[in-house]
Design an enzyme around this catalytic site. Structure first.
Site, short mmCIF file in Angstrom:
data_model
loop_
_atom_site.label_atom_id
_atom_site.label_comp_id
_atom_site.label_asym_id
_atom_site.label_seq_id
_atom_site.Cartn_x
_atom_site.Cartn_y
_atom_site.Cartn_z
N ALA A 81 0.86 -1.19 0.00
CA ALA A 81 0.00 0.00 0.00
C ALA A 81 0.90 1.23 0.00
CB ALA A 81 -0.91 0.01 1.23
N HIS A 89 7.94 10.95 -1.57
CA HIS A 89 8.46 10.22 -2.72
C HIS A 89 7.48 9.12 -3.18
CE1 HIS A 89 10.27 8.35 0.88
NE2 HIS A 89 10.22 7.22 0.23
N1 INI Z 1 6.45 1.94 1.51
C1 INI Z 1 5.19 1.55 1.25
O1 INI Z 1 4.97 0.36 1.01
N2 INI Z 1 4.18 2.44 1.26
C2 INI Z 1 4.38 3.77 1.52
O2 INI Z 1 3.39 4.53 1.50
C3 INI Z 1 5.70 4.20 1.81
N3 INI Z 1 5.94 5.57 2.14
O3 INI Z 1 5.00 6.29 2.44
O4 INI Z 1 7.09 6.03 2.20
C4 INI Z 1 6.74 3.26 1.79
N4 INI Z 1 8.01 3.63 2.03
C5 INI Z 1 9.05 2.71 2.35
C6 INI Z 1 9.74 2.16 1.11
O5 INI Z 1 8.91 1.25 0.43
C7 INI Z 1 11.03 1.43 1.50
O6 INI Z 1 10.72 0.36 2.37
C8 INI Z 1 12.05 2.33 2.19
O7 INI Z 1 12.29 3.49 1.42
C9 INI Z 1 13.39 1.58 2.40
O8 INI Z 1 13.97 1.23 1.14
#
Ligand code: INI
Length: 165
Positions: A81, A89
């Site tokens: 999600a 980002h």
């Molecule tokens: N990961 C998600 O699955 N959903 C999100 O909405 C989200 N946001 O909001 O930042 C998110 N961030 C984490 C990303 O997927 C990585 O796990 C993280 O950047 C480490 O690589």
């Protein structure tokens, strides 16, 4: 009448991998519940389901790639999600995960199903994870069943056709 090639939804004897993100776990656990419920109802045995957890949606493609490469699953369901309000980002995470999933399905000639919600708000994601707008996890599992069976059918047909040549 043309030849119709359609995948059924029978799950007996299928092996399914599920990659699920822990980020927004209140939503992704609902997607996982929906996917498992759908697979069970269509005859997939728990012993033939591998569930792999990753920290966030960005990490989904790497785990899916490993399953595609080193396991004998017939399909992989990716669940996550990505919520615009949660991250500056959003576009980057959403675009990387969709590109990754699209690449793996073609590189490995394997159904890899995109069950990742991309919404503006958490409320919209909740609605698609078991409330008013259905459960995207359930729908992703239906796509996995259909694509597994269609993929097998196409392989059999094309193999038989190439043998005749
Ligand atoms: N990961 C998600 O699955 N959903 C999100 O909405 C989200 N946001 O909001 O930042 C998110 N961030 C984490 C990303 O997927 C990585 O796990 C993280 O950047 C480490 O690589």
């Amino acid at each position: 009448m043309p030849n119709l090639l359609k995948g059924t939804f029978e799950g007996q004897d299928l092996r399914i991998g599920i990659v699920v993100s822990r980020f927004n776990s209140r939503i992704t656990e609902k997607l996982l519940d929906g996917a498992l419920d759908c697979l069970h109802r269509h005859g997939v045995d728990d012993r033939n389901i591998d569930v792999v957890y990753v920290p966030g949606s960005f990490e989904i493609p790497l785990a899916a790639q490993k399953l595609a490469e080193y396991s004998d699953v017939d399909a992989i369901i990716c669940l996550g999600a990505v919520i615009r309000g949660d991250t500056p980002h959003f576009n980057f995470v959403a675009s990387e995960v969709s590109k990754g999933v699209a690449r793996i399905t073609l590189d490995f000639d394997l159904p890899v199903i995109y069950g990742i919600l991309t919404t503006d708000t958490a409320e919209q994601a909740q609605q698609r994870a078991g409330l008013k707008q259905g459960n995207r996890g359930w729908e992703a599992a239906m796509s996995a069943l259909e694509m597994c069976n269609l993929h097998k059918l196409l392989k059999e047909r094309l193999h038989t056709a190439s043998e005749k040549e």
